[in-house]
Design a protein around this motif. Structure first.
Motif, mmCIF file in Angstrom:
data_model
loop_
_atom_site.group_PDB
_atom_site.id
_atom_site.type_symbol
_atom_site.label_atom_id
_atom_site.label_comp_id
_atom_site.label_asym_id
_atom_site.label_seq_id
_atom_site.Cartn_x
_atom_site.Cartn_y
_atom_site.Cartn_z
ATOM 1 N N GLU A 14 0.899 -1.184 -0.100
ATOM 2 C CA GLU A 14 0.052 0.020 0.069
ATOM 3 C C GLU A 14 0.971 1.165 0.107
ATOM 4 O O GLU A 14 0.407 2.098 0.599
ATOM 5 C CB GLU A 14 -0.983 0.250 0.988
ATOM 6 N N GLU A 15 1.836 1.309 -0.683
ATOM 7 C CA GLU A 15 3.046 2.392 -0.502
ATOM 8 C C GLU A 15 2.339 3.716 -1.260
ATOM 9 O O GLU A 15 2.541 4.777 -0.893
ATOM 10 C CB GLU A 15 4.181 2.122 -1.255
ATOM 11 N N GLN A 16 1.465 3.701 -2.149
ATOM 12 C CA GLN A 16 0.906 4.600 -2.755
ATOM 13 C C GLN A 16 -0.191 5.310 -1.796
ATOM 14 O O GLN A 16 -0.394 6.662 -1.815
ATOM 15 C CB GLN A 16 -0.005 4.148 -4.055
ATOM 16 N N LEU A 18 -1.064 4.561 1.528
ATOM 17 C CA LEU A 18 -0.510 4.362 2.971
ATOM 18 C C LEU A 18 -0.074 5.761 3.611
ATOM 19 O O LEU A 18 -0.468 6.313 4.498
ATOM 20 C CB LEU A 18 0.614 3.386 3.135
ATOM 21 N N PRO A 19 0.619 6.617 2.746
ATOM 22 C CA PRO A 19 0.999 7.979 3.372
ATOM 23 C C PRO A 19 -0.432 8.777 3.649
ATOM 24 O O PRO A 19 -0.296 9.373 4.832
ATOM 25 C CB PRO A 19 1.788 8.707 2.361
ATOM 26 N N ARG A 20 -1.235 8.985 3.059
ATOM 27 C CA ARG A 20 -2.485 9.519 3.189
ATOM 28 C C ARG A 20 -3.160 9.160 4.572
ATOM 29 O O ARG A 20 -3.802 9.911 5.178
ATOM 30 C CB ARG A 20 -3.295 9.673 1.946
ATOM 31 N N CYS A 50 3.898 -7.708 2.205
ATOM 32 C CA CYS A 50 4.423 -6.522 1.668
ATOM 33 C C CYS A 50 5.641 -6.721 0.728
ATOM 34 O O CYS A 50 6.736 -7.083 1.266
ATOM 35 C CB CYS A 50 4.556 -5.227 2.626
ATOM 36 N N ARG A 53 7.369 -0.842 -0.895
ATOM 37 C CA ARG A 53 8.031 0.125 -0.086
ATOM 38 C C ARG A 53 7.146 0.674 1.297
ATOM 39 O O ARG A 53 7.245 1.609 1.943
ATOM 40 C CB ARG A 53 8.545 1.191 -0.444
ATOM 41 N N SER A 54 6.195 -0.225 1.484
ATOM 42 C CA SER A 54 5.200 -0.047 2.533
ATOM 43 C C SER A 54 5.899 0.221 3.851
ATOM 44 O O SER A 54 5.545 1.197 4.852
ATOM 45 C CB SER A 54 4.102 -0.700 2.668
ATOM 46 N N VAL A 57 7.536 3.439 4.222
ATOM 47 C CA VAL A 57 6.582 4.481 4.435
ATOM 48 C C VAL A 57 6.080 4.494 6.025
ATOM 49 O O VAL A 57 6.033 5.738 6.612
ATOM 50 C CB VAL A 57 5.030 4.315 3.715
ATOM 51 N N SER A 60 8.999 6.099 7.888
ATOM 52 C CA SER A 60 9.184 7.479 7.777
ATOM 53 C C SER A 60 8.112 8.228 8.488
ATOM 54 O O SER A 60 8.324 9.424 8.925
ATOM 55 C CB SER A 60 8.953 8.034 6.222
ATOM 56 N N ALA A 61 6.962 7.584 8.961
ATOM 57 C CA ALA A 61 5.889 8.312 9.783
ATOM 58 C C ALA A 61 6.176 8.119 11.016
ATOM 59 O O ALA A 61 5.328 8.674 11.821
ATOM 60 C CB ALA A 61 4.605 7.651 9.273
#
Length: 232
Positions: A14-16, A18-20, A50, A53-54, A57, A60-61
């Motif tokens: 869900e790397e696309q 997941l950030p949101r 996975c 790059r989940s 992410v 990074s969070a």
């Protein structure tokens, strides 16, 4: 009395999106911290098989990632909740004092998501929320979706993307089962048979992705695709 809150988010490649999701959950966490500075608040992203790059992410969070190899959302959710129960116990919080908030990696929660759940927890052991698709540009499909979903108090729907419950209740009914789909429906069915201390509310609606690529057969994406077939 609720002493700790733990958000559990299963993710599979869900790397696309997941950030949101994580940004919205962080905003909800900060809002709850402002309202209830006495609470312990944790977040776990369960990284299930996975291959993208989940995990980066999540790092990074600055959130906790739990890597598992189930390929099954029910088992992933259960692993996250069991980890939350162990973590809270290590901090001296019993299961009845732990509130577990569930959402999905492709979803966006409102800022008051956690504060509203914790407030409702004063009178309920389970909060069953609503969802609405985002990114759905076909108005005919959106109209069909809305015709089948009652976004009201006392609604009949169940969504793992918007579900909260007390840790003790989770244990009493046996938790999420290792199911590929409908693990949320199965859990809530057992909860309703076990207790009347639940509420179905539209007070904190979660936005879920209307993408067409499903992570599991019979999931939300497949339901959207079926609606598109009806109007085509």
């Amino acid at each position: 009395m609720i002493r700790a809150v733990h958000v559990v988010i299963p993710a599979r490649d869900e790397e696309q999106l997941l950030p949101r999701c994580l940004l919205s959950v962080e905003q909800a966490r900060l809002a709850l911290r402002d309202a209830r500075p006495d609470l312990l608040i944790d977040i776990t992203v369960v990284l299930d098989q996975c291959r993208d790059r989940s995990a980066l992410v999540v790092d990074s969070a600055r959130m906790h990632g739990l890597s598992v190899d189930f390929g099954m959302v029910g088992a992933a959710r259960n692993a996250g909740v069991r980890g939350a129960l162990e973590s809270s116990a290590s901090n001296g919080v019993a299961p009845e004092g732990l509130w577990i908030a569930c959402t999905d990696a492709d979803s966006v929660v409102p800022t008051n998501w956690l504060t509203e759940q914790v407030e409702l927890a004063s009178a309920h052991d389970v909060v069953i929320g609503t969802v609405e698709p985002f990114g759905l540009t076909d108005t005919a499909v959106l109209s069909r979706w809305r015709a089948r979903h009652l976004l009201i108090e006392g609604h009949p729907h169940v969504h793992g993307a918007n579900l909260g419950l007390r840790g003790s209740t989770y244990l009493e009914v046996g938790g999420f089962r290792s199911l590929a789909t409908d693990e949320d429906v199965d859990l809530v069915r057992r909860i309703r048979a076990h207790t009347t201390r639940w509420v179905a509310t539209d007070a904190v609606r979660v936005a879920s992705s209307a993408r067409r690529l499903s992570r599991c057969r019979g999931g939300f994406a497949d339901f959207i695709l079926a609606l598109e077939d009806e109007v085509s």
